[in-house]
Design an enzyme around this catalytic site. Structure first.
Site, PDB file in Angstrom:
ATOM      1  CG  ASN A   1      -2.712   1.373   1.987  1.00  0.00           C
ATOM      2  OD1 ASN A   1      -1.784   0.584   1.917  1.00  0.00           O
ATOM      3  ND2 ASN A   1      -3.678   1.428   1.078  1.00  0.00           N
ATOM      4  CE  LYS A   2       1.530   4.198  -2.462  1.00  0.00           C
ATOM      5  NZ  LYS A   2       2.882   4.766  -2.206  1.00  0.00           N
TER       6      LYS A   2
ATOM      7  CD  GLN B   1       2.083   2.597  -6.510  1.00  0.00           C
ATOM      8  OE1 GLN B   1       1.355   3.475  -7.002  1.00  0.00           O
ATOM      9  NE2 GLN B   1       2.912   2.851  -5.514  1.00  0.00           N
TER      10      GLN B   1
ATOM     11  NE  ARG C   1       4.513  -1.606  -5.269  1.00  0.00           N
ATOM     12  CZ  ARG C   1       3.522  -2.440  -5.102  1.00  0.00           C
ATOM     13  NH1 ARG C   1       3.556  -3.639  -5.633  1.00  0.00           N
ATOM     14  NH2 ARG C   1       2.483  -2.108  -4.362  1.00  0.00           N
ATOM     15  N   GLY C   2       5.856  -2.363  -1.899  1.00  0.00           N
ATOM     16  CA  GLY C   2       4.872  -3.114  -1.122  1.00  0.00           C
ATOM     17  C   GLY C   2       5.507  -3.488   0.210  1.00  0.00           C
ATOM     18  CB  ALA C   3       4.430  -3.023   3.706  1.00  0.00           C
TER      19      ALA C   3
ATOM     20  CG  ASP D   1       2.606   0.836   2.898  1.00  0.00           C
ATOM     21  OD1 ASP D   1       1.472   1.121   2.434  1.00  0.00           O
ATOM     22  OD2 ASP D   1       3.527   0.384   2.208  1.00  0.00           O
TER      23      ASP D   1
ATOM     24  NE  ARG E   1       9.154   3.445  -0.654  1.00  0.00           N
ATOM     25  CZ  ARG E   1       8.025   3.005  -1.222  1.00  0.00           C
ATOM     26  NH1 ARG E   1       7.967   1.747  -1.674  1.00  0.00           N
ATOM     27  NH2 ARG E   1       6.970   3.782  -1.320  1.00  0.00           N
TER      28      ARG E   1
END
Ligand SMILES: CSC[C@H]1O[C@H](OP(=O)(O)O)[C@H](O)[C@@H]1O
Length: 364
Positions: free
Chosen positions: A254-255, A203, A53-55, A244, A90
């Site tokens: 973002n998150k 995370q 995960r993570g852009a 992201d 995603r």
């Protein structure tokens, strides 16, 4: 990044020259598991179910997914079908679509017989480009930390708050938000990081804390709701987060929870920085709140929490009554007006259309 006495990236080509190995992040911090992805379906599952995960890392994984597809069948039809299939995994991180487009643009002009080899080459190039972009972000962000350090008493740390994981685990290596922190630590600038646990996937608690532990960076895990209180009490010198998808006018997706941190930072005069490589900028989108699709994940991530029992078993336990539904938007959008600066590989941009075009004039 070093894990024990070995250097790892988050993703690499297996010795078989065709499949890819990844760190399966679902089991961290308790287990360091490497898994092999052998086909496009496994790549899709790994992205959708957040094994990776993570852009930036999502993008690189998808690029390797296109290479695996080209090795199976290098026809236009198969590559385009794979593009669709991986793009659906995603919806929010723009790096996924950027990487898939990059791979298609590289492969389609080639004869089918040349595509597979070039695909693996290009995926590896994109991975290496990510590492270099993050090193540059680190150098540019280090300037901000240096300036704050100069205002502190000798030995007093720069207190940095970060949300989610925008570390080396979210990229191929170095990370985006953590890159300046790692460089500051290596330069001997005292830093301390408040790590937002980052519900519901944690995370921060599970990945950022693990990373900072491994890199010897002093840090403190906090609940997501403590950040505003710490800022009110002068405990936070700066906030730095990842993204992201950032729009052409500097709105930052973002998150979930990032927006609330930015509001608290603005209210308390705490500088709020976003670290991003340019593939995370979506130049086709202006208004982040109106235009960026926000991923809605399974509510089980809200109603349950994963952890490790005393006897070492990883378990998921329900924390809410049976029958209580959860809502689980995975991202939010922080308007540019709340952002002090966008730390990119080319320098620090004011969060505005003009600020980004000044750094990326080719986009004017
Ligand atoms: C360097 S991008 C990191 C970015 O991605 C994370 O989302 P997820 O863990 O759901 O992939 C989070 O928004 C981070 O800031």
């Amino acid at each position: 990044m070093k894990v024990g006495n070995r250097h790892y990236r988050t993703i690499w080509l297996n010795d078989d020259g065709r499949t890819i190995d990844i760190i399966d992040q679902r089991w961290l911090p308790h287990e360091f598991r490497i898994v092999n992805l052998r086909n496009v379906e496994q790549v899709a599952v790994a992205i959708r179910d957040m094994w990776v995960r993570g852009a930036p890392l999502i993008g690189v994984t998808a690029a390797y997914g296109m290479a695996i597809a080209a090795a199976e069948d290098a026809s236009d039809a198969h590559l385009e079908k794979t593009w669709e299939y991986l793009n659906e995994t995603r919806p929010t991180a723009i790096n996924l679509r950027w990487a898939l487009n990059e791979m298609l643009a590289t492969l389609k002009p080639l004869a089918e017989g040349d595509r597979a080899a070039r695909a693996y080459e290009r995926a590896f190039e994109i991975a290496n480009e990510d590492v270099e972009l993050n090193r540059s972000i680190g150098r540019n962000g280090l300037e901000v930390i240096r300036k704050i350090a100069a205002t502190k008493k000798p030995g007093e740390p720069v207190n940095i708050l970060t949300h989610c994981n925008a570390g080396w685990l979210a990229t191929v290596d170095y990370g985006t938000a953590t890159a300046p922190i790692y460089l500051a630590t290596e330069e001997g600038i005292p830093v301390h990081v408040y790590v937002d646990e980052t519900r519901p996937r944690n995370q921060g608690a599970q990945l950022t804390a693990w990373e900072l532990n491994g890199h010897g960076v002093p840090h403190t895990l906090i609940v997501d709701n403590a950040g505003g209180h710490l800022m009110q009490h002068g405990e936070v010198d700066m906030v730095i987060v990842g993204t992201d998808r950032t729009t052409s006018r500097g709105d930052v997706c973002n998150k979930i929870g990032t927006y609330l941190k930015a509001l608290a930072a603005k209210d308390n005069g705490v500088p709020f920085y976003v670290a991003l490589p340019s593939p995370t900028i979506d130049w086709t989108v202006d208004d982040g709140v109106a235009e960026i699709p926000i991923e809605e994940r399974d509510d089980r991530e809200v109603t349950h929490v994963q952890g490790k029992t005393e006897d070492g078993k990883t378990v998921s336990v329900r924390i809410s009554p049976e029958g209580t539904p959860g809502a689980n938007p995975a991202f939010d959008v922080t308007p540019a007006r709340l952002i002090t600066g966008l730390i990119t590989e080319r320098g620090i941009a004011v969060a505005s259309t003009e600020g980004l075009k000044a750094l990326f004039p080719e986009r004017s």
